[in-house]
Design an enzyme around this catalytic site. Structure first.
Site, PDB file in Angstrom:
ATOM      1  N   GLY A 193       0.817  -1.217   0.000  1.00 56.98           N
ATOM      2  CA  GLY A 193       0.000   0.000   0.000  1.00 56.98           C
ATOM      3  C   GLY A 193       0.844   1.258   0.000  1.00 56.98           C
ATOM      4  O   GLY A 193       0.484   2.268   0.620  1.00 56.98           O
ATOM      5  N   ILE A 224      -1.049   4.248  -1.273  1.00 56.53           N
ATOM      6  CA  ILE A 224      -1.974   4.841  -0.307  1.00 56.53           C
ATOM      7  C   ILE A 224      -1.177   5.613   0.749  1.00 56.53           C
ATOM      8  O   ILE A 224      -1.600   6.665   1.217  1.00 56.53           O
ATOM      9  CB  ILE A 224      -2.863   3.749   0.366  1.00 56.53           C
ATOM     10  CG1 ILE A 224      -3.651   2.970  -0.695  1.00 56.53           C
ATOM     11  CG2 ILE A 224      -3.782   4.337   1.414  1.00 56.53           C
ATOM     12  CD1 ILE A 224      -4.773   3.718  -1.357  1.00 56.53           C
ATOM     13  N   GLU A 240       6.656   8.378  -5.256  1.00 53.23           N
ATOM     14  CA  GLU A 240       6.640   6.968  -4.872  1.00 53.23           C
ATOM     15  C   GLU A 240       7.486   6.176  -5.862  1.00 53.23           C
ATOM     16  O   GLU A 240       7.400   6.396  -7.068  1.00 53.23           O
ATOM     17  CB  GLU A 240       5.188   6.458  -4.909  1.00 53.23           C
ATOM     18  CG  GLU A 240       5.085   4.969  -4.627  1.00 53.23           C
ATOM     19  CD  GLU A 240       3.708   4.380  -4.964  1.00 53.23           C
ATOM     20  OE1 GLU A 240       2.763   5.147  -5.242  1.00 53.23           O
ATOM     21  OE2 GLU A 240       3.601   3.145  -4.971  1.00 53.23           O
ATOM     22  N   GLU A 269      15.648  -3.711 -11.327  1.00 54.29           N
ATOM     23  CA  GLU A 269      15.095  -2.618 -12.146  1.00 54.29           C
ATOM     24  C   GLU A 269      15.128  -1.266 -11.435  1.00 54.29           C
ATOM     25  O   GLU A 269      15.296  -0.239 -12.066  1.00 54.29           O
ATOM     26  CB  GLU A 269      13.628  -2.891 -12.529  1.00 54.29           C
ATOM     27  CG  GLU A 269      13.429  -3.909 -13.614  1.00 54.29           C
ATOM     28  CD  GLU A 269      13.357  -5.309 -13.068  1.00 54.29           C
ATOM     29  OE1 GLU A 269      13.599  -5.503 -11.844  1.00 54.29           O
ATOM     30  OE2 GLU A 269      13.063  -6.221 -13.844  1.00 54.29           O
ATOM     31  N   GLY A 287     -12.814  -1.157 -23.058  1.00 54.18           N
ATOM     32  CA  GLY A 287     -12.114  -2.387 -23.395  1.00 54.18           C
ATOM     33  C   GLY A 287     -11.571  -2.317 -24.807  1.00 54.18           C
ATOM     34  O   GLY A 287     -11.942  -1.432 -25.575  1.00 54.18           O
ATOM     35  N   CYS A 310     -17.109   4.261 -23.009  1.00 56.62           N
ATOM     36  CA  CYS A 310     -16.174   4.073 -24.120  1.00 56.62           C
ATOM     37  C   CYS A 310     -16.599   2.885 -25.002  1.00 56.62           C
ATOM     38  O   CYS A 310     -17.551   3.012 -25.761  1.00 56.62           O
ATOM     39  CB  CYS A 310     -14.752   3.950 -23.597  1.00 56.62           C
ATOM     40  SG  CYS A 310     -13.568   4.521 -24.811  1.00 56.62           S
ATOM     41  N   HIS A 315     -14.134   8.572 -20.451  1.00 58.62           N
ATOM     42  CA  HIS A 315     -14.047   7.784 -19.206  1.00 58.62           C
ATOM     43  C   HIS A 315     -14.359   8.668 -17.999  1.00 58.62           C
ATOM     44  O   HIS A 315     -13.431   9.232 -17.382  1.00 58.62           O
ATOM     45  CB  HIS A 315     -12.646   7.198 -19.061  1.00 58.62           C
ATOM     46  CG  HIS A 315     -12.357   6.097 -20.024  1.00 58.62           C
ATOM     47  ND1 HIS A 315     -12.638   4.778 -19.757  1.00 58.62           N
ATOM     48  CD2 HIS A 315     -11.837   6.131 -21.270  1.00 58.62           C
ATOM     49  CE1 HIS A 315     -12.293   4.032 -20.793  1.00 58.62           C
ATOM     50  NE2 HIS A 315     -11.805   4.824 -21.733  1.00 58.62           N
ATOM     51  N   GLU A 371     -15.025   7.854 -15.103  1.00 60.56           N
ATOM     52  CA  GLU A 371     -14.525   7.297 -13.834  1.00 60.56           C
ATOM     53  C   GLU A 371     -13.256   7.984 -13.347  1.00 60.56           C
ATOM     54  O   GLU A 371     -12.984   8.032 -12.152  1.00 60.56           O
ATOM     55  CB  GLU A 371     -14.303   5.778 -13.949  1.00 60.56           C
ATOM     56  CG  GLU A 371     -13.159   5.310 -14.868  1.00 60.56           C
ATOM     57  CD  GLU A 371     -13.577   5.102 -16.317  1.00 60.56           C
ATOM     58  OE1 GLU A 371     -14.569   5.723 -16.744  1.00 60.56           O
ATOM     59  OE2 GLU A 371     -12.908   4.326 -17.026  1.00 60.56           O
TER      60      GLU A 371
HETATM   61  N1  GLN Z   1     -11.500  -0.196 -28.167  1.00 60.50           N
HETATM   62  C1  GLN Z   1     -12.268   0.985 -28.350  1.00 60.50           C
HETATM   63  C2  GLN Z   1     -11.499   2.050 -29.092  1.00 60.50           C
HETATM   64  O1  GLN Z   1     -10.291   1.984 -29.146  1.00 60.50           O
HETATM   65  C3  GLN Z   1     -12.727   1.508 -27.009  1.00 60.50           C
HETATM   66  C4  GLN Z   1     -11.600   1.898 -26.104  1.00 60.50           C
HETATM   67  C5  GLN Z   1     -12.012   1.988 -24.653  1.00 60.50           C
HETATM   68  O2  GLN Z   1     -13.036   1.461 -24.264  1.00 60.50           O
HETATM   69  N2  GLN Z   1     -11.213   2.632 -23.840  1.00 60.50           N
HETATM   70  O3  GLN Z   1     -12.078   2.962 -29.614  1.00 60.50           O
END
Ligand code: GLN
Length: 534
Positions: free
Chosen positions: A16, A19, A141, A150, A356, A383, A509, A511
């Protein structure tokens, strides 16, 4: 003048450190100081952008389009500051800079060596962060564990910094483990002694130890550690295992960790304002409601692959006094025709398809989206989750059977999602990826507007493909609303389906911008819709 705090780790990884670094930064910030954070990752990859999320966890993206280690997400969430490209330095980045300089002849005929050339480059990154941020404190960090091959050159650079700047401008925190041995029922200090010795062998004197321990360490253990490690008893900080990571800064505060640091630097002990943080802990520790949300992804075996998404869901839950439970669903597992989706989503009051890449698990995600749409279950697509929501709509509502994305269907005739290169006049910051902040203009009288309450927002991106505007009209006719657009490039950023209770998806994104103390508007409204869906 900027002061430099370094956080190294010993004994084992996963203690951690991130953190710990964030908590120190937070405590100094709550005393009115300006802080900046930085992570050194000793691996050879230039950045984690190409690394497998199942091994490495999520790639966090800064506003200026830097693909970084997930610890940067912890930093931003704790200190509520936006970090930048100076915040994540890898060996790969250092070496490629050195080699480019060498090719340009910038070393003027010198033999380029680890010391001083590589170490100078590393030191520059530390000092540059101080200058460009103008912070009172830069907290750096070092990834990995002291003794790893490394990280050796990074530790050497730090040694030079400690020597150059001295103890009034640098503070070294070493995080270690104090294991509890069952049977003899005692805490053991030897691994920590050895680790501190290893650090000392590399020329670095620890100013404080943060000891991860299952129980508070008694006085005699601290005295022993102090004697063997040459660290004052007061500077040996317990980091007792906690349920709630937000407790950690307060645990450090109670042990006067920030005071110890400020004292060494001869800096005034301004009054700490921890109210926002203690309110948060109080809330998190007493959530009385619960809701389950399904997250359908292909990297779900490692929850850290979706760390910021998970955190953003939790943050939204706090606002409604609700603990969010994530129903982790492997998208590939939905592809078998015998799967009973009703069973899979039985207790889930909302469905989220996160970002993804690649083709694996696509059909399962689309199946989940059809299920959300046809059963009117609140949906948030992020996304790839937006791209697939559009494809699903084009196929199943508009009857464009071949609707797909060029990413996983290269010969596709109806690329509802297409490569940015096929769109006109896109300026992108990161070569082929659209990375970092882009403007988005929001239509009034839409769900997006209801969530954000403003017309112009900035959100962070990381993707190559875009909605293909050639299909806009056709989809609009069937009821899909394009509620967020990047006007400069005419790219679709948010889509929604107003015929459903809550169905919204974004190309960016969100998030990455959520904070425990300020939930993100899309997550906030999504979680609320899921709660209302009970
Ligand atoms: N694979 C998709 C793209 O490259 C979506 C990317 C993602 O979800 N971050 O556009």
């Amino acid at each position: 003048m900027t002061k430099y705090i370094f956080v190294t780790g010993g004994v084992v990884s996963g203690l951690g450190k991130g953190i710990t670094a964030s908590s120190i930064a937070l405590l100094l910030k709550t005393r009115g100081y300006k802080v900046f954070m930085q992570k050194f990752d000793p691996y050879i990859n230039v950045d984690p952008g190409t690394m497998n999320p199942v091994q490495h966890g999520e790639v966090f993206v800064t506003y200026d389009g830097c693909e970084t280690d997930l610890d940067l997400g912890h930093y931003e969430r704790f200190i509520d500051e936006e970090l930048n490209y100076t915040s994540n330095i890898t060996s790969g980045k250092i070496y490629s800079t050195i080699i480019e300089k060498e090719r340009r002849g910038e070393f003027l005929g010198a033999t380029v060596q680890m010391i001083p050339h590589v170490t100078n480059e590393i030191k520059n990154k530390v000092y540059e962060a101080g200058v460009s941020s103008g912070a009172d404190f830069v907290i750096t960090e070092i990834g990995g564990t002291v003794g790893d091959i490394e990280s050796t050159v990074f530790i050497e650079a730090l040694r030079q910094i400690q020597y150059e700047k001295g103890s009034k401008e640098t503070f070294f925190v070493h995080t270690t483990l104090i294991p509890f041995i069952f049977g003899s029922d005692e805490l053991k200090t030897k691994p920590t002694q050895n680790s501190v010795k290893e650090l000392r062998n590399m020329g670095i004197r620890a100013d404080a130890l943060v000891c991860r321990t299952p129980i508070p360490t008694p006085k005699n253990i601290k005295e022993k550690l102090s004697l063997y490690c040459s660290v004052p008893v007061t500077n040996i900080i317990d980091s007792v295992d906690v349920q709630n990571i937000y407790d950690i800064p307060i645990n450090y505060y109670n042990q006067k960790f920030d005071e110890i640091i400020l004292k060494q630097f001869d800096m005034p002990l301004k009054k700490a304002n921890l109210k926002e943080w203690t309110n948060l802990i109080d809330k998190v520790d007493h959530l009385t409601e619960e809701v389950e949300i399904a997250l359908v992804g292909k990297y779900v075996e490692l929850h850290d692959a979706y760390l910021s998404v998970k955190e953003a869901l939790m943050h939204a839950g706090y606002v409604y006094n609700t603990k969010v439970h994530v129903n982790w669903i492997d998208s590939e597992s939905l592809e078998d025709s015998s799967v009973d989706l009703k069973k899979v989503f039985k207790n889930s009051k909302g469905i989220l398809v996160p970002g993804g890449f690649g083709s694996r698990g696509i059909d399962g995600k689309i199946k989940a989206i059809t299920y959300a749409r046809t059963n009117n279950i609140p949906y948030l697509g992020i996304c790839l989750g937006m791209q697939l929501a559009v494809i699903e709509f084009a196929r199943n509502v508009c009857g464009i059977k071949g609707a797909s994305s060029r990413e996983f269907d290269v010969t596709c005739k109806d690329p509802v999602i297409d490569l940015m290169a096929d769109q006109k006049a896109i300026v992108n910051m990161g070569g082929t990826l659209r990375l970092g902040n882009y403007d988005c203009s929001i239509e009034k009288d839409t769900l997006a507007y209801k969530c954000y309450g403003e017309r112009h927002i900035l959100e962070r991106h990381r993707h190559r493909y875009e909605f293909n505007n050639a299909y806009k009209e056709e989809l609009e006719k069937k009821g899909l609303v394009f509620s967020g657009i990047n006007e400069k490039s005419d790219l679709v950023e948010i889509v929604e389906n107003p015929n459903l209770k809550f169905f919204i998806a974004c190309q960016f994104h969100p998030e990455f911008k959520s904070r425990p103390t300020h939930a993100h508007p899309l997550f906030l409204n999504f979680v609320k819709a899921a709660i209302d869906n009970k």
